[in-house]
Design a protein around this motif. Structure first.
Motif, short mmCIF file in Angstrom:
data_model
loop_
_atom_site.label_atom_id
_atom_site.label_comp_id
_atom_site.label_asym_id
_atom_site.label_seq_id
_atom_site.Cartn_x
_atom_site.Cartn_y
_atom_site.Cartn_z
N PHE A 5 1.36 -1.62 -0.28
CA PHE A 5 -0.18 -0.21 -0.32
C PHE A 5 0.78 1.46 -0.31
O PHE A 5 1.98 0.96 0.40
CB PHE A 5 -1.04 -0.15 1.12
CG PHE A 5 0.09 0.05 2.82
CD1 PHE A 5 0.03 1.48 3.54
CD2 PHE A 5 0.13 -0.92 3.04
CE1 PHE A 5 0.78 1.32 4.24
CE2 PHE A 5 0.83 -0.89 4.69
CZ PHE A 5 0.73 0.40 5.01
N ASP A 7 -1.15 4.38 0.58
CA ASP A 7 -1.56 5.30 0.64
C ASP A 7 -1.23 6.86 2.04
O ASP A 7 -1.75 7.26 2.72
CB ASP A 7 -2.74 5.30 1.34
CG ASP A 7 -3.32 4.00 2.72
OD1 ASP A 7 -3.52 4.24 3.93
OD2 ASP A 7 -3.30 3.04 2.59
N LYS A 23 -10.53 6.34 -1.14
CA LYS A 23 -10.77 5.57 -0.94
C LYS A 23 -9.37 4.72 -1.20
O LYS A 23 -9.82 3.29 -0.07
CB LYS A 23 -11.12 5.13 -2.92
CG LYS A 23 -10.77 4.17 -3.17
CD LYS A 23 -10.76 3.87 -4.41
CE LYS A 23 -10.13 3.06 -5.64
NZ LYS A 23 -10.70 2.27 -6.96
N TYR A 24 -8.35 4.56 -0.94
CA TYR A 24 -7.26 3.88 -0.64
C TYR A 24 -7.24 3.95 0.98
O TYR A 24 -6.95 1.98 1.12
CB TYR A 24 -5.83 4.71 -1.24
CG TYR A 24 -5.96 4.75 -2.69
CD1 TYR A 24 -6.44 3.19 -3.57
CD2 TYR A 24 -6.56 6.01 -3.54
CE1 TYR A 24 -5.79 3.21 -5.04
CE2 TYR A 24 -6.23 5.74 -5.20
CZ TYR A 24 -6.41 4.68 -5.06
OH TYR A 24 -6.22 5.11 -7.00
N ARG A 28 -8.18 -0.35 2.81
CA ARG A 28 -7.00 -0.48 3.52
C ARG A 28 -7.84 -1.18 4.84
O ARG A 28 -7.69 -2.38 5.78
CB ARG A 28 -5.85 -0.38 3.71
CG ARG A 28 -4.99 -0.55 4.81
CD ARG A 28 -3.45 0.06 4.27
NE ARG A 28 -2.99 1.14 4.66
CZ ARG A 28 -2.85 1.56 5.40
NH1 ARG A 28 -2.73 1.01 6.53
NH2 ARG A 28 -2.57 2.98 5.57
N ARG A 89 4.00 9.82 -5.16
CA ARG A 89 2.85 8.49 -4.08
C ARG A 89 2.70 7.58 -5.17
O ARG A 89 2.54 6.30 -5.32
CB ARG A 89 1.78 9.02 -3.88
CG ARG A 89 0.55 8.34 -3.34
CD ARG A 89 -0.80 8.28 -3.67
NE ARG A 89 -1.39 7.44 -3.73
CZ ARG A 89 -2.25 6.57 -4.75
NH1 ARG A 89 -1.48 6.48 -5.89
NH2 ARG A 89 -3.66 5.26 -4.63
N SER A 93 3.23 3.84 -6.28
CA SER A 93 2.94 2.99 -6.16
C SER A 93 2.93 1.81 -7.15
O SER A 93 3.38 0.59 -7.52
CB SER A 93 1.00 3.81 -6.94
OG SER A 93 0.35 3.19 -7.44
N LEU A 113 -2.32 -2.39 -3.12
CA LEU A 113 -4.21 -1.38 -2.69
C LEU A 113 -3.72 -0.18 -3.70
O LEU A 113 -4.12 0.68 -2.55
CB LEU A 113 -4.59 -1.71 -1.23
CG LEU A 113 -4.18 -2.71 -0.55
CD1 LEU A 113 -4.67 -2.64 0.77
CD2 LEU A 113 -5.42 -3.20 -1.11
N ALA A 114 -3.13 -0.11 -5.19
CA ALA A 114 -3.31 1.01 -5.64
C ALA A 114 -2.63 0.94 -6.28
O ALA A 114 -3.28 -0.52 -6.93
CB ALA A 114 -2.06 2.18 -5.09
N THR A 271 -4.13 -5.43 -9.06
CA THR A 271 -3.77 -3.88 -8.48
C THR A 271 -5.58 -3.53 -8.37
O THR A 271 -6.23 -4.47 -9.18
CB THR A 271 -3.15 -3.61 -9.93
OG1 THR A 271 -3.63 -3.90 -11.25
CG2 THR A 271 -1.97 -3.58 -9.62
N LEU A 272 -5.50 -2.10 -8.75
CA LEU A 272 -6.72 -2.07 -8.12
C LEU A 272 -7.47 -1.38 -9.70
O LEU A 272 -8.52 -1.97 -9.67
CB LEU A 272 -6.72 -0.94 -7.03
CG LEU A 272 -6.79 -1.08 -5.26
CD1 LEU A 272 -6.75 0.17 -4.31
CD2 LEU A 272 -7.34 -2.45 -5.67
N HIS A 287 -14.83 -3.92 -4.39
CA HIS A 287 -12.90 -4.16 -3.71
C HIS A 287 -12.46 -5.21 -2.98
O HIS A 287 -11.63 -5.96 -3.12
CB HIS A 287 -12.50 -3.06 -3.64
CG HIS A 287 -11.59 -1.57 -4.61
ND1 HIS A 287 -11.02 -2.37 -6.06
CD2 HIS A 287 -11.88 -0.38 -4.98
CE1 HIS A 287 -11.26 -0.89 -6.76
NE2 HIS A 287 -11.54 -0.30 -6.60
#
Length: 299
Positions: A5, A7, A23-24, A28, A89, A93, A113-114, A271-272, A287
């Motif tokens: 992750f 976030d 949302k990220y 989680r 970020r 990712s 989670l991205a 991946t999301l 998700h």
């Protein structure tokens, strides 16, 4: 199941910005609350190395991003204002997807989670995508000799145009996309396998088309690893999706994808990708559904 992750890097966006950055972290939290993940499963991502980004992205594009001097027209196409936090970020990712690929090779399944930033081309970003994390991960693992062939299975409702263009002449990476025919991007690229669906396509039609699509993608790619771009914007509740799937239909989609990988003994990294329901809860639930299926299929 190792899941990465990023976030923890907060990106400031203008008030009213339509991208659901929150949302990220919320996802989680939900995965932990639902006990689909344990705290020990979760690993923070660190920024991807410049050398890895250079495997895919053009020097002038990277220089503009790193120095904060990117052409304003490209920034508008990306949809985010430049900031050091956005850069950190985005790099984290990418690193998360590289790490997820390596973890999947060891464990059978993993996640980021991205990621899923599939609209980024070699020389430019677009559609909320700064770097193409899946493309960088594919090149990094191929260059290291960790894999010989990779399948990028992109079921986000928006075609992975950047990924398709980057690997248009790369026989070791097979790109397969199911997407909305009339949705963004309005100029589609050619993947190795494309299936464009009309607006309002529902569960039955989608799942009927998915079966032969998966069989062909796996057979033609013969992969050592799958990157599953599991966007949940095909939901009827998604404000940018234009398809008509239910939460139950999305779970059945994930069961078939993950079940096929498990049956064939092929590692898969999640991946999301997209998800833009308003309120965001339907997106978060979908998700979480992907991770619930992953637990059921892989144990």
């Amino acid at each position: 199941m190792r899941v990465f992750f990023c976030d923890h890097v907060e990106v400031p966006l203008p008030p009213g910005h339509r991208f659901p950055m929150a949302k990220y972290a919320r996802l989680r939290e939900r995965l932990l609350e639902a006990r689909l993940l344990d705290p020990t499963d979760l690993l923070p991502s660190t920024p991807a190395a410049a050398l890895d980004l250079e495997r895919v992205h053009a020097p002038h594009y990277l220089e503009g991003l790193l120095s904060g001097t990117l052409d304003p027209r490209i920034l508008r196409a990306i949809g985010f204002p430049w900031s050091d936090a956005l850069l950190r970020r985005s790099r984290a990712s990418v690193s998360g997807t590289i790490s997820a690929g390596r973890a999947a090779l060891e464990d059978g399944i993993s996640g980021n989670l991205a990621g899923g930033t599939h609209h980024a081309f070699a020389d430019r970003g677009a559609g909320f995508c700064v770097f193409n994390d899946i493309a960088v991960a594919c090149r990094t693992l191929l260059d290291a000799g960790d894999v010989r062939r990779v399948l990028v299975l992109d079921l986000d409702v928006h075609q992975g145009d950047g990924t398709a263009a980057i690997f248009g002449n790369e026989p070791r990476v097979y790109t397969a996309s199911i997407h909305g025919e009339k949705n963004f991007p309005f100029h589609k690229q050619q993947s190795d396998l494309d299936l464009a669906l009309p607006d309002q396509t529902g569960d039955d039609e989608y799942l009927a088309a998915l079966e032969p699509f998966l069989a062909r993608a796996f057979a033609e790619s013969n992969p050592d690893l799958v990157f599953f771009q599991g966007g949940v914007d095909a939901l009827a509740a998604d404000k940018l999706g234009r398809l008509g799937m239910t939460a139950a239909g999305m779970r059945r989609r994930d069961e078939r994808v993950l079940g096929e990988a498990r049956r064939r003994g092929i590692p898969i990294a999640l991946t999301l990708g997209g998800g833009y329901a308003d309120p965001i809860d339907a997106t978060l639930d979908a998700h979480c559904g992907t991770y619930a299926v992953a637990r059921e299929v892989f144990g």
